[in-house]
Design a protein around this motif. Structure first.
Motif, mmCIF file in Angstrom:
data_model
loop_
_atom_site.group_PDB
_atom_site.id
_atom_site.type_symbol
_atom_site.label_atom_id
_atom_site.label_comp_id
_atom_site.label_asym_id
_atom_site.label_seq_id
_atom_site.Cartn_x
_atom_site.Cartn_y
_atom_site.Cartn_z
ATOM 1 N N GLY A 121 -1.514 -64.417 -28.381
ATOM 2 C CA GLY A 121 -2.940 -64.276 -28.079
ATOM 3 C C GLY A 121 -3.463 -65.486 -27.324
ATOM 4 N N ARG A 122 -4.617 -65.985 -27.704
ATOM 5 C CA ARG A 122 -5.303 -67.065 -26.979
ATOM 6 C C ARG A 122 -4.863 -68.459 -27.435
ATOM 7 N N THR A 123 -3.790 -68.537 -28.216
ATOM 8 C CA THR A 123 -3.366 -69.819 -28.794
ATOM 9 C C THR A 123 -3.138 -70.884 -27.732
ATOM 10 N N GLN A 124 -2.391 -70.562 -26.685
ATOM 11 C CA GLN A 124 -2.049 -71.580 -25.678
ATOM 12 C C GLN A 124 -3.278 -72.014 -24.871
ATOM 13 N N LYS A 125 -4.275 -71.151 -24.745
ATOM 14 C CA LYS A 125 -5.497 -71.514 -24.015
ATOM 15 C C LYS A 125 -6.396 -72.434 -24.836
ATOM 16 N N ASN A 126 -6.371 -72.267 -26.158
ATOM 17 C CA ASN A 126 -7.356 -72.948 -27.001
ATOM 18 C C ASN A 126 -6.801 -74.024 -27.926
ATOM 19 N N TRP A 127 -5.470 -74.067 -28.102
ATOM 20 C CA TRP A 127 -4.872 -75.012 -29.033
ATOM 21 C C TRP A 127 -3.743 -75.789 -28.373
ATOM 22 N N LEU A 128 -3.611 -77.038 -28.757
ATOM 23 C CA LEU A 128 -2.445 -77.851 -28.432
ATOM 24 C C LEU A 128 -1.523 -77.827 -29.647
ATOM 25 N N HIS A 129 -0.236 -78.109 -29.429
ATOM 26 C CA HIS A 129 0.678 -78.256 -30.557
ATOM 27 C C HIS A 129 1.613 -79.429 -30.299
ATOM 28 N N SER A 130 2.184 -79.956 -31.365
ATOM 29 C CA SER A 130 3.070 -81.113 -31.240
ATOM 30 C C SER A 130 4.098 -81.113 -32.364
ATOM 31 N N LEU A 131 5.172 -81.857 -32.125
ATOM 32 C CA LEU A 131 6.193 -82.128 -33.140
ATOM 33 C C LEU A 131 6.213 -83.648 -33.291
ATOM 34 N N PRO A 132 5.463 -84.181 -34.266
ATOM 35 C CA PRO A 132 5.386 -85.642 -34.405
ATOM 36 C C PRO A 132 6.743 -86.258 -34.747
ATOM 37 N N LYS A 133 6.965 -87.460 -34.253
ATOM 38 C CA LYS A 133 8.157 -88.209 -34.647
ATOM 39 C C LYS A 133 8.032 -88.596 -36.114
ATOM 40 N N THR A 134 9.176 -88.795 -36.771
ATOM 41 C CA THR A 134 9.167 -89.170 -38.181
ATOM 42 C C THR A 134 10.388 -90.002 -38.524
ATOM 43 N N LYS A 135 10.200 -90.974 -39.398
ATOM 44 C CA LYS A 135 11.323 -91.772 -39.902
ATOM 45 C C LYS A 135 11.987 -91.083 -41.092
ATOM 46 N N LYS A 136 11.372 -90.015 -41.609
ATOM 47 C CA LYS A 136 11.879 -89.342 -42.798
ATOM 48 C C LYS A 136 13.125 -88.505 -42.508
ATOM 49 N N SER A 137 13.351 -88.164 -41.252
ATOM 50 C CA SER A 137 14.483 -87.299 -40.927
ATOM 51 C C SER A 137 15.451 -88.006 -39.987
ATOM 52 N N THR A 138 16.714 -88.039 -40.394
ATOM 53 C CA THR A 138 17.753 -88.584 -39.510
ATOM 54 C C THR A 138 18.689 -87.474 -39.043
ATOM 55 N N ASP A 139 18.437 -86.252 -39.513
ATOM 56 C CA ASP A 139 19.300 -85.121 -39.166
ATOM 57 C C ASP A 139 18.834 -84.433 -37.888
ATOM 58 N N PRO A 140 19.759 -83.758 -37.196
ATOM 59 C CA PRO A 140 19.385 -83.074 -35.956
ATOM 60 C C PRO A 140 18.564 -81.808 -36.217
ATOM 61 N N ARG A 141 17.801 -81.409 -35.210
ATOM 62 C CA ARG A 141 17.028 -80.167 -35.236
ATOM 63 C C ARG A 141 17.149 -79.505 -33.875
ATOM 64 N N VAL A 142 17.408 -78.209 -33.891
ATOM 65 C CA VAL A 142 17.360 -77.396 -32.681
ATOM 66 C C VAL A 142 16.187 -76.446 -32.830
ATOM 67 N N ASN A 143 15.364 -76.381 -31.802
ATOM 68 C CA ASN A 143 14.225 -75.465 -31.773
ATOM 69 C C ASN A 143 14.455 -74.487 -30.628
ATOM 70 N N LEU A 144 14.530 -73.210 -30.957
ATOM 71 C CA LEU A 144 14.710 -72.165 -29.951
ATOM 72 C C LEU A 144 13.359 -71.497 -29.743
ATOM 73 N N THR A 145 12.786 -71.661 -28.539
ATOM 74 C CA THR A 145 11.474 -71.072 -28.258
ATOM 75 C C THR A 145 11.672 -69.871 -27.337
ATOM 76 N N PHE A 146 11.614 -68.700 -27.952
ATOM 77 C CA PHE A 146 11.796 -67.452 -27.216
ATOM 78 C C PHE A 146 10.477 -67.097 -26.542
ATOM 79 N N ARG A 147 10.591 -66.727 -25.263
ATOM 80 C CA ARG A 147 9.398 -66.562 -24.432
ATOM 81 C C ARG A 147 9.384 -65.247 -23.677
ATOM 82 N N GLN A 148 8.186 -64.881 -23.228
ATOM 83 C CA GLN A 148 7.992 -63.698 -22.383
ATOM 84 C C GLN A 148 7.596 -64.206 -21.003
#
Length: 194
Positions: free
Chosen positions: A164-191
């Motif tokens: 919906g209107r999320t990208q027009k009206n909201w920002l998003h972020s993935l803040p850095k953190t010292k709590k995690s030393t493990d890897p993360r993969v983020n798969l962003t499926f798009r249209q």
């Protein structure tokens, strides 16, 4: 189960929780890290080229071009296991996707600043399916006008859908953190508009 819109106004975001069993999510994480064609992301900011710690890869139904942050990338064709993940995301969300922008964060020292996904190649108000594999991380939203914020933890094997209107009206972020030393993969499926 009826999902609740996390956003109080001006958009839609639905957290599906874990859609993959832990063993399956573990397998897919290992395959993503070892088999996807990762490269450091690049962006032009304030007239300078920035090379990020975070790595990315892009896959789609066709070898189309996609431009963001001043760089044009050409999509690779889906590996079989990534196509299977896409089908699982589609069956869980009810949305259909034709591309996936993959992000690899080797630890919590890597993140993503405030942004919205508003590239002209994206279907307007279309769905973005964000599947987390690996380390659980905080994910935050901020309203572009009011500054209102909300955050949630994205767990290993979990799915978040923004539409919906999320990208027009909201920002998003993935803040850095010292709590995690493990890897993360983020798969962003798009249209995408092909």
């Amino acid at each position: 189960m009826k999902l609740i819109n996390l956003l109080p106004r001006d958009g839609e975001a639905y957290y599906h929780g874990n859609i993959l069993e832990t063993a399956t999510a573990d397998l897919y994480l290992d395959q993503c890290i070892s088999e996807l064609s990762w490269e450091h992301d690049r962006a032009f900011m304030f007239g300078k080229e920035i090379v990020t710690q975070r790595k990315m890869a892009w896959y789609a139904d066709k070898p189309v071009s996609y431009t963001y942050s001043g760089y044009t990338r050409t999509a690779l064709m889906w590996p079989d296991f990534l196509r299977r993940i896409k089908q699982r995301v589609e069956s869980s969300s009810g949305d259909i996707f034709n591309s996936c922008l993959c992000n690899f964060y080797s630890s919590g020292d890597e993140g993503m600043g405030w942004h919205s996904d508003g590239e002209k190649e994206l279907v307007e108000d279309g769905a973005i399916g964000s599947l987390t594999l690996g380390s659980a991380r905080k994910f935050s939203f901020k309203h572009k006008i009011t500054g209102e914020r909300l955050s949630l933890s994205l767990e290993h094997g979990s799915l978040l859908i923004m539409k919906g209107r999320t990208q027009k009206n909201w920002l998003h972020s993935l803040p850095k953190t010292k709590k995690s030393t493990d890897p993360r993969v983020n798969l962003t499926f798009r249209q995408m508009r092909f």
